[in-house]
Scaffold this motif. Structure first.
Motif, short mmCIF file in Angstrom:
data_model
loop_
_atom_site.label_atom_id
_atom_site.label_comp_id
_atom_site.label_asym_id
_atom_site.label_seq_id
_atom_site.Cartn_x
_atom_site.Cartn_y
_atom_site.Cartn_z
N ASP A 76 34.80 34.44 46.15
CA ASP A 76 34.92 32.99 45.98
C ASP A 76 36.12 32.38 46.72
OD1 ASP A 76 32.64 32.68 44.46
OD2 ASP A 76 33.67 32.93 42.55
N LEU A 77 37.12 33.20 47.00
CA LEU A 77 38.28 32.65 47.69
C LEU A 77 37.98 32.30 49.14
CD1 LEU A 77 41.11 34.90 46.20
CD2 LEU A 77 40.45 32.59 45.52
N SER A 112 49.63 35.47 43.22
CA SER A 112 49.14 36.66 43.95
C SER A 112 50.33 37.50 44.37
CB SER A 112 48.35 36.24 45.20
OG SER A 112 47.30 35.35 44.90
N TYR A 117 38.65 35.35 54.95
CA TYR A 117 39.45 34.34 54.26
C TYR A 117 40.24 33.42 55.18
CZ TYR A 117 38.30 37.22 50.24
OH TYR A 117 37.62 37.91 49.27
N SER A 151 46.82 40.57 46.95
CA SER A 151 46.00 40.94 45.80
C SER A 151 44.88 39.92 45.60
CB SER A 151 46.86 41.01 44.53
OG SER A 151 47.48 39.76 44.26
N ASP A 152 43.71 40.43 45.23
CA ASP A 152 42.49 39.64 44.99
C ASP A 152 41.89 39.08 46.27
OD1 ASP A 152 42.85 40.02 42.24
OD2 ASP A 152 44.12 38.26 42.08
N TRP A 153 42.49 39.32 47.40
CA TRP A 153 41.98 38.78 48.65
C TRP A 153 41.59 39.95 49.56
CZ3 TRP A 153 43.60 33.45 50.66
CH2 TRP A 153 43.96 32.61 49.60
N SER A 154 42.51 40.31 50.48
CA SER A 154 42.20 41.32 51.48
C SER A 154 43.50 41.70 52.17
CB SER A 154 41.20 40.72 52.49
OG SER A 154 40.80 41.68 53.44
N THR A 171 30.07 45.84 46.83
CA THR A 171 30.73 46.65 45.80
C THR A 171 29.74 47.56 45.07
OG1 THR A 171 30.51 44.79 44.28
CG2 THR A 171 32.60 45.01 45.42
N SER A 190 30.55 41.51 46.12
CA SER A 190 31.51 40.95 45.19
C SER A 190 31.45 39.43 45.31
CB SER A 190 32.92 41.45 45.52
OG SER A 190 33.30 41.04 46.82
N ARG A 191 32.17 38.71 44.48
CA ARG A 191 32.04 37.26 44.47
C ARG A 191 32.57 36.62 45.75
NH1 ARG A 191 32.27 34.72 38.52
NH2 ARG A 191 32.31 32.86 39.80
#
Length: 508
Positions: free
Chosen positions: A145-146, A475, A431, A493-496, A168, A142-143
């Protein structure tokens, strides 16, 4: 908004556009395109843009439109600096091609050969991933990017952390855009050559092409006057933004340039690696960089913006597809407050670069395709209108998501614990750390650098974090409470899922 009439007269005007003309007559020959761009900027509410067009080995048009900053009278010209974002990737691929030509690297070298200690989540992929894979968006990841966006971590730390990014899809099975792999590619080139990516790109590409104003860090823009200010649409208003430092992604998107100098890059591409009579990249490497490596599925949006296409793929640093019977190569870029596209049509010896000082706008691609139509003749499509409709559809979908979230929210609930019981430090290997602390009667999230946010109760043990940087959005944070009535982790959300660090025992 259409500024060129349809029919035979319009087609004749389009063909005349690219016929040889005297130097003093060029501006009037492009007046129809200029009016189209100026009208589109107004319709999109974009402060400004710059465009350069290359035909054969000449820059036949280079001009700025609009202003550098909203509310300021300073105009954009062909030397105004912009962030060019992911169009940087093609430069990194070209740099590696030069090292391949010198037999210092091979396309199919294992990435670990040039990056000792490089590791991915899957040991098999770690062993098999090649330099070619780094450049073709087929890692299966997956990206993520965060892990770098808005953070102070350096390039080596960015690629060290990728070992914690879960795949993914299976390796080499699908297209999956991946910035961190390009960071790894740029660091591999640096290690091979014994110089930083920044030094290499300047020495091997910028200097031979006379790109003396192009730089690889926003820090190099400090003190310059002719610089476009980034902008974004925030709460339905266009606002100016500061430049974001993305030095930590290097070859994935850290360049800043202007259309006059990016046009020199297009001259190199249209001459198949030759510039000023020098073969900078071998014909074999040029072919390799343009060969399709990863198939990009044609979804309904892709077919809508290019209804004549038969294929779309990612090569090495370039997207490639067919457009009205001609093969095109292009790459777009988006960064906070900036959008860009660089594209060329080899069979027509035609290239274009479009830079815009507003983020996430497809007007760049609309102008590029307008120029393709002008070259190929016939009645041009109003691509600005097509892409503007797509943008409005996207805004409508975002509004629909917000309404659904509000409708699904359970009213009248309370957190299970007192607010101070949620405070603590939460950690994730990929992250990093996020601190949740109580300030007065409210919780605040602090992930360092740009990641500071206000935490408001949503329902039950879920909170919504509104990040103070307008580019970060929001988030959801859902806290997991264990059997001892203590918070054990926070799912963001969108992280982990961030595990709560053990509480430190205070010494007496």
């Amino acid at each position: 908004m259409t500024f060129m009439s349809s029919g035979r007269g319009a087609a004749a005007g389009i063909l005349l556009l690219f016929m040889p003309v005297a130097a003093g007559a060029q501006a009037s020959d492009f007046s129809a395109l200029d009016r189209y761009i100026e009208g589109a900027l107004a319709e999109w509410e974009i402060p400004g843009a710059a465009v350069a067009i290359v035909r054969n080995d000449s820059v036949v048009h280079a001009r700025g439109y609009g202003v550098r900053k909203i509310g300021d009278a300073a105009r954009i010209d062909d030397r105004t600096m912009f962030a060019v974002a992911s169009t940087t990737k093609a430069f990194t691929a070209a740099l590696i091609a030069m090292l391949v030509d010198e037999k210092k690297m091979q396309w199919d070298d294992p990435a670990t050969l040039h990056l000792p200690g490089f590791q991915l989540y899957d040991p098999y992929v770690t062993r098999e991933l090649t330099v070619r894979d780094l450049l073709s968006h087929r890692s299966g990841l997956s990206r993520g990017d965060l892990s770098w966006y808005g953070t102070p971590v350096d390039r080596d730390e960015v690629i060290r952390r990728v070992r914690f990014l879960r795949p993914t899809t299976s390796f080499r099975s699908n297209y999956g855009y991946q910035n961190v792999m390009y960071v790894a590619a740029s660091q591999a080139a640096a290690r091979v050559a014994g110089k930083s990516w920044d030094e290499l790109i300047d020495e091997r590409i910028f200097t031979p092409l006379g790109m003396n104003e192009t730089v690889t860090s926003v820090r190099d823009l400090v003190g310059l006057l002719n610089v476009a200010q980034p902008h974004a649409l925030v709460n339905r208003r266009v606002v100016s933004l500061p430049y974001r430092n993305v030095d930590n992604i290097g070859g994935a998107g850290a360049m800043n340039s202007n259309v006059r100098e990016m046009a020199q890059w297009l001259r190199l591409q249209l001459a198949d690696g030759i510039y000023g009579g020098r073969q900078l990249i071998s014909p074999a490497s040029i072919r390799e960089m343009r060969r399709p490596h990863t198939i990009v599925p044609l979804d309904t949006v892709a077919e809508r913006i290019n209804p004549t296409t038969h294929f779309r793929a990612y090569a090495l640093g370039w997207n490639t597809e067919d457009y009205r019977g001609r093969r095109i190569f292009w790459h777009a870029g988006n960064l906070d407050g900036m959008s860009s596209v660089v594209g060329f049509m080899p069979e027509e010896k035609l290239g274009i670069v479009v830079l815009v000082n507003m983020n996430q706008v497809l007007l760049t691609s609309a102008v590029m395709r307008r120029v393709w139509d002008m070259q190929l003749g016939g009645t041009p499509t109003d691509w600005s209108r097509v892409f503007l409709t797509l943008r409005r559809d996207g805004i409508a979908r975002a509004d629909s998501i917000e309404r659904k979230l509000a409708a699904d929210r359970i009213g009248g609930t309370r957190p299970s614990l007192a607010l101070e019981r949620y405070a603590g430090t939460y950690s994730d290997s990929l992250y990093g750390q996020i601190s949740i602390r109580l300030e007065g009667t409210k919780l605040v999230a602090d992930a360092g650098a740009s990641w500071m946010g206000d935490v408001a109760h949503w329902h039950y043990d879920t909170f919504r974090i509104t990040w103070r940087d307008p580019m970060m959005g929001w988030s959801f944070a859902s806290f997991v409470i264990g059997p001892s009535a203590k918070v054990e982790s926070m799912r963001l959300s969108d992280w982990s899922e961030f595990r709560r660090d053990p509480e430190r025992i205070q010494s007496p």
